[in-house]
Design a protein around this motif. Sequence first.
Motif: not given
Length: 441
Positions: A201-207, A289-290, A294-295, A316-318
């Motif tokens: 649910p956080i999204g993105g393509d790198s994690s 996440f990167f 998205k937001y 990104g979020s961490y």
Amino acid sequence: MRLSKFFMPILRDDPKEAEIVSHKYMLRAGMIRQESAGIYSWLPLGLKVLKKIENIVHEEQAKTGANELLMPTIQSADLWRQSGRYEDYGKEMLRITDRHDRDMLYGPTNEEMITSIFKSGVQSYKDMPLNLYHIQWKFRDEVRPRFGIMRGREFLMKDGYSFDMTPQEGKHAYNKMFVAYLRTYARMGLKAIPMRADTGPIGGDSSHEFLILADTGESEVFFDKAFYDMDWSTFEIDYDDKQAVASVVDDFTSKYAAAEEIHNQEEFDAKVPKDRQVSGRGIEVGHIFFFGTKYSKPLGALVQDAEGNQVPVQSGSYGIGVSRLVGGIIEASHDENGIIWPQAVAPFDVGIINLKSGDAATDKQCEQLYGDLQAAGFDVLYDDRDDRAGAKFARMDLIGLPWAITVGPRGVKSGMAEVKNRKSGEKTDVPFSDVGKFISQ
Ligand code: P5A
């Protein structure tokens, strides 16, 4: 701290509800108390460990240049409607209506809010890059809260968010957190293997998820045995050196490691010889996440670049599972008698056991040692209670302080304390005046 004045409600028997060792020991040692399903009070002993973990997180974040702030636990639904996640988040989100009939929620994460904070404070590339984080309680109405604080509904998370002008700079911000996370876990005595992961649910393509190995882990993991031979020490690094940071990340990400949701056996076979393939179970103690724009796009977080164009910021979020780590560390470090705290997160550095409370000479010697060790900078738990020796030893083993010092009438006569190392079990007779020196070596 004197045990006679410390609130540490020890349970004699194993609690029936505890399925895994960390949950069992946390309840038995009086670290936590369940208030409702997946919701816990942190009692003094548990809170001390939680604070130690928080502190390591803060120190390692500071080295990267991240800024600490504090966002509320309760959020308005408006921002979440703008990002489109209000409906998407489903039943995991605890929705609340206030007295004016406004839709509120208990934050499960803060991507929307931080993007809005960023937007109101930064308009130009000159104020970038930025990394903002906090350590705050989250709520997720998990279908199956279990294993104590390991999968709670209310839990403590460090969540950080990066803001950059370009995808390349965003990648460097991601890499910095990747390395900071390795260091953070290593300081807690953990080898947390970074694994490619689903973004959910956080999204993105790198994690990447960071997992520590434990039989009781919730995820099945597959990885190259070569991880065992890597340098997990808290290596020094210059975070502004893009190349150096990227090369640590490359070193870790070039080896195969994946959790079950994303594991691909064919790729595993192609990359890793059979005799080096390891599978097991892991506990996810962090996730990064990167997700680029998205937001920033839906929330309109635009920044002026050097050419005067308005561009959506790259983010990104961490996340670090701060409360989950308390359980994770216990899963990784315990024996049949109790917890074995790594020094860096131990609730106290050392315990003193008075074998004969009430005996004037023994009391005097204990008081002296208690004062001396505190003066030398140790955080000491002095068991001054009038209990049986066996009960005192068992309790000290259960709460797992790195060192236990036993003082009895015989030792007082000979001038010696018995110093026990919780991890090795080794016991050494040490003259009272040398105890501080002995345990700091
Ligand atoms: C990253 C920071 C996020 O929420 N948004 C902000 C991103 N990621 S995450 O993977 O969903 O959660 C981050 C870490 O929090 C811990 N965690 C939990 N701990 C205890 N109980 C839970 N129910 C729970 N859910 C998540 C995990 O350690 C996870 O890696």
